[in-house]
Motif scaffolding. Structure first.
Motif, PDB file in Angstrom:
ATOM      1  N   LYS A 157       0.849  -1.196   0.000  1.00  0.00           N
ATOM      2  CA  LYS A 157       0.000   0.000   0.000  1.00  0.00           C
ATOM      3  C   LYS A 157       0.883   1.245   0.000  1.00  0.00           C
ATOM      4  O   LYS A 157       1.954   1.257   0.599  1.00  0.00           O
ATOM      5  CB  LYS A 157      -0.835  -0.020   1.276  1.00  0.00           C
ATOM      6  CG  LYS A 157      -2.225   0.530   1.124  1.00  0.00           C
ATOM      7  CD  LYS A 157      -3.012   0.286   2.402  1.00  0.00           C
ATOM      8  CE  LYS A 157      -4.289   1.049   2.440  1.00  0.00           C
ATOM      9  NZ  LYS A 157      -5.229   0.775   1.393  1.00  0.00           N
ATOM     10  N   GLY A 158       0.424   2.282  -0.689  1.00  0.00           N
ATOM     11  CA  GLY A 158       1.126   3.569  -0.632  1.00  0.00           C
ATOM     12  C   GLY A 158       2.151   3.775  -1.728  1.00  0.00           C
ATOM     13  O   GLY A 158       2.744   4.842  -1.821  1.00  0.00           O
ATOM     14  N   VAL A 165       5.496   9.988  -3.744  1.00  0.00           N
ATOM     15  CA  VAL A 165       6.287   9.048  -4.553  1.00  0.00           C
ATOM     16  C   VAL A 165       6.519   9.690  -5.928  1.00  0.00           C
ATOM     17  O   VAL A 165       5.586  10.176  -6.548  1.00  0.00           O
ATOM     18  CB  VAL A 165       5.531   7.704  -4.705  1.00  0.00           C
ATOM     19  CG1 VAL A 165       6.254   6.781  -5.664  1.00  0.00           C
ATOM     20  CG2 VAL A 165       5.359   7.038  -3.345  1.00  0.00           C
ATOM     21  N   ALA A 166       7.766   9.683  -6.395  1.00  0.00           N
ATOM     22  CA  ALA A 166       8.084  10.291  -7.689  1.00  0.00           C
ATOM     23  C   ALA A 166       7.289   9.609  -8.801  1.00  0.00           C
ATOM     24  O   ALA A 166       6.890   8.449  -8.677  1.00  0.00           O
ATOM     25  CB  ALA A 166       9.580  10.170  -7.953  1.00  0.00           C
ATOM     26  N   THR A 167       7.095  10.351  -9.900  1.00  0.00           N
ATOM     27  CA  THR A 167       6.282   9.845 -11.011  1.00  0.00           C
ATOM     28  C   THR A 167       6.713   8.453 -11.472  1.00  0.00           C
ATOM     29  O   THR A 167       5.902   7.552 -11.615  1.00  0.00           O
ATOM     30  CB  THR A 167       6.408  10.812 -12.210  1.00  0.00           C
ATOM     31  OG1 THR A 167       6.098  12.096 -11.746  1.00  0.00           O
ATOM     32  CG2 THR A 167       5.493  10.433 -13.337  1.00  0.00           C
ATOM     33  N   GLY A 168       8.009   8.300 -11.684  1.00  0.00           N
ATOM     34  CA  GLY A 168       8.514   7.002 -12.144  1.00  0.00           C
ATOM     35  C   GLY A 168       8.308   5.928 -11.097  1.00  0.00           C
ATOM     36  O   GLY A 168       8.015   4.776 -11.413  1.00  0.00           O
ATOM     37  N   GLY A 169       8.432   6.296  -9.843  1.00  0.00           N
ATOM     38  CA  GLY A 169       8.222   5.338  -8.747  1.00  0.00           C
ATOM     39  C   GLY A 169       6.775   4.878  -8.694  1.00  0.00           C
ATOM     40  O   GLY A 169       6.492   3.699  -8.452  1.00  0.00           O
ATOM     41  N   ALA A 170       5.850   5.806  -8.931  1.00  0.00           N
ATOM     42  CA  ALA A 170       4.428   5.441  -8.964  1.00  0.00           C
ATOM     43  C   ALA A 170       4.172   4.473 -10.121  1.00  0.00           C
ATOM     44  O   ALA A 170       3.434   3.485  -9.979  1.00  0.00           O
ATOM     45  CB  ALA A 170       3.568   6.689  -9.113  1.00  0.00           C
ATOM     46  N   ALA A 171       4.797   4.745 -11.262  1.00  0.00           N
ATOM     47  CA  ALA A 171       4.629   3.853 -12.427  1.00  0.00           C
ATOM     48  C   ALA A 171       5.218   2.481 -12.128  1.00  0.00           C
ATOM     49  O   ALA A 171       4.683   1.458 -12.571  1.00  0.00           O
ATOM     50  CB  ALA A 171       5.326   4.452 -13.647  1.00  0.00           C
ATOM     51  N   TYR A 172       6.299   2.456 -11.383  1.00  0.00           N
ATOM     52  CA  TYR A 172       6.938   1.176 -11.029  1.00  0.00           C
ATOM     53  C   TYR A 172       5.975   0.333 -10.202  1.00  0.00           C
ATOM     54  O   TYR A 172       5.673  -0.813 -10.543  1.00  0.00           O
ATOM     55  CB  TYR A 172       8.228   1.461 -10.242  1.00  0.00           C
ATOM     56  CG  TYR A 172       9.046   0.236  -9.919  1.00  0.00           C
ATOM     57  CD1 TYR A 172       9.881  -0.329 -10.876  1.00  0.00           C
ATOM     58  CD2 TYR A 172       8.991  -0.358  -8.663  1.00  0.00           C
ATOM     59  CE1 TYR A 172      10.643  -1.456 -10.587  1.00  0.00           C
ATOM     60  CE2 TYR A 172       9.747  -1.479  -8.367  1.00  0.00           C
ATOM     61  CZ  TYR A 172      10.570  -2.023  -9.329  1.00  0.00           C
ATOM     62  OH  TYR A 172      11.318  -3.139  -9.046  1.00  0.00           O
ATOM     63  N   GLY A 173       5.465   0.921  -9.102  1.00  0.00           N
ATOM     64  CA  GLY A 173       4.539   0.184  -8.232  1.00  0.00           C
ATOM     65  C   GLY A 173       3.282  -0.240  -8.987  1.00  0.00           C
ATOM     66  O   GLY A 173       2.810  -1.368  -8.851  1.00  0.00           O
TER      67      GLY A 173
END
Ligand SMILES: NC(=O)c1ccc[n+]([C@@H]2O[C@H](COP(=O)([O-])OP(=O)(O)OC[C@H]3O[C@@H](n4cnc5c(N)ncnc54)[C@H](O)[C@@H]3O)[C@@H](O)[C@H]2O)c1
Length: 286
Positions: A157-158, A165-173
């Motif tokens: 979660k989160g 969370v950075a844009t790329g990090g959000a895309a990763y998750g």
């Protein structure tokens, strides 16, 4: 142990890190390898990807196991490049039994305009994995095994709904989360053909994808440019077991099992290799 004798495996992101470890492990169990890796940097990213020298080193390590390897420079965003690498493998090695969709990147630069970092990461981590499966399916026969590398990030979660969370990090998750249902949904479609599909989900793993300033910053948001030394005391907080990270070979052991006939009735599973990380973190709703 020669559980994979006579089999051929196709592995993406094979030049270094987990992909290399999988190639060497599968070769040690008797498989020949076809592998693809981008072998160049992506400008918007804060850490370098593999080089052609890395790919050559993987080929050498596989050959030291007494097996053949075809190493191809190519991008998982291109289904044509994937298909052409697999075609070469079919011509030179004659078959395809195992597919490991492993290539991936984490957060691109945070300041990419209009969430372009999101597009960049999901193109590789989600669509790249789906492209790999799509290019492989026409060649697979009864007994084949496909394994997709996700991440515990997709289960926590989160990871995507937090603006911190950075844009790329959000895309990763998000990409890794979607891969979980992709595995379950497509595995059901493949089961009648006796072809299996599973996901493996590592926690922190000792590779370049972990050891870079973007990831260190997620663990040390109090520092602008945290170093490995700054991150090391905090990395163990992720896992329930008191370790900072697992090794690529810890994932390879599971990949080899799932690839072999020992796992012949295991399909549609998403398996964590996470030293208990998910036991101490609320799982995401799906
Ligand atoms: N290291 C970790 O902490 C961790 C944790 C969970 C999941 N994972 C996942 O493990 C997988 C392997 O990563 P790793 O840890 O070995 O990192 P890594 O950076 O060492 O290896 C990734 C490889 O993928 C290649 N690659 C990247 N983009 C590509 C593209 N477009 N086409 C072809 N190849 C490409 C890179 O060149 C590199 O060789 C990734 O899917 C990653 O998301 C890693």
């Amino acid at each position: 142990m020669e559980r994979l004798k006579g089999k051929v495996a196709f592995i993406t992101g094979v030049a270094r890190g987990q992909g290399r470890a999988h190639a060497v492990r599968l070769a040690s169990e008797g498989a020949d390898i076809v592998g693809i890796d981008i072998c160049e940097n992506i400008d918007s990213m804060n850490y370098p990807l593999s080089s052609e020298a890395d790919l050559a080193e993987t080929v050498k390590l596989v050959e030291q196991q007494g097996r053949k390897m075809i190493g191809v420079k190519g991008d998982v965003r291109s289904r044509e490049q994937l298909a052409s690498a697999i075609d070469r493998g079919m011509k030179e090695l004659g078959r395809l039994d195992i597919v490991v969709a492993n290539a991936g990147i984490i957060a691109g630069k945070a300041d990419t305009y209009m969430a372009s970092g999101f597009v960049e990461v999901s193109d590789i981590d989600l669509i790249g994995a789906m492209n790999t499966v799509a290019a492989s399916l026409p060649h697979l026969k009864e007994g084949a095994s496909i394994i997709i590398t996700g991440s515990t990030a997709g289960m926590m979660k989160g990871m995507t709904e937090n603006v911190g969370v950075a844009t790329g990090g959000a895309a990763y998750g998000w990409s890794k989360r979607i891969l979980i249902s992709y595995v379950e949904t497509l595995a059901l479609q493949l089961a009648p053909y006796m072809v299996r599909l599973n996901g493996v989900h590592p926690t922190n793993c000792n590779t370049h994808l972990l050891h870079n300033v973007d990831v260190y910053r997620a663990f040390r948001p109090d520092l602008e440019n945290p170093t490995r030394e700054d991150a090391m005391p905090v990395l163990p907080l992720m896992q329930a077991m008191p370790i900072p990270f697992i090794e690529p070979e810890d994932i390879s052991a599971l990949i080899a099992f799932l690839a072999s006939d020992d796992g012949r009735y295991i399909t549609g599973l998403n398996i964590r290799v996470d030293a208990g990380a998910l036991l101490k973190t609320p799982p995401t709703e799906r």
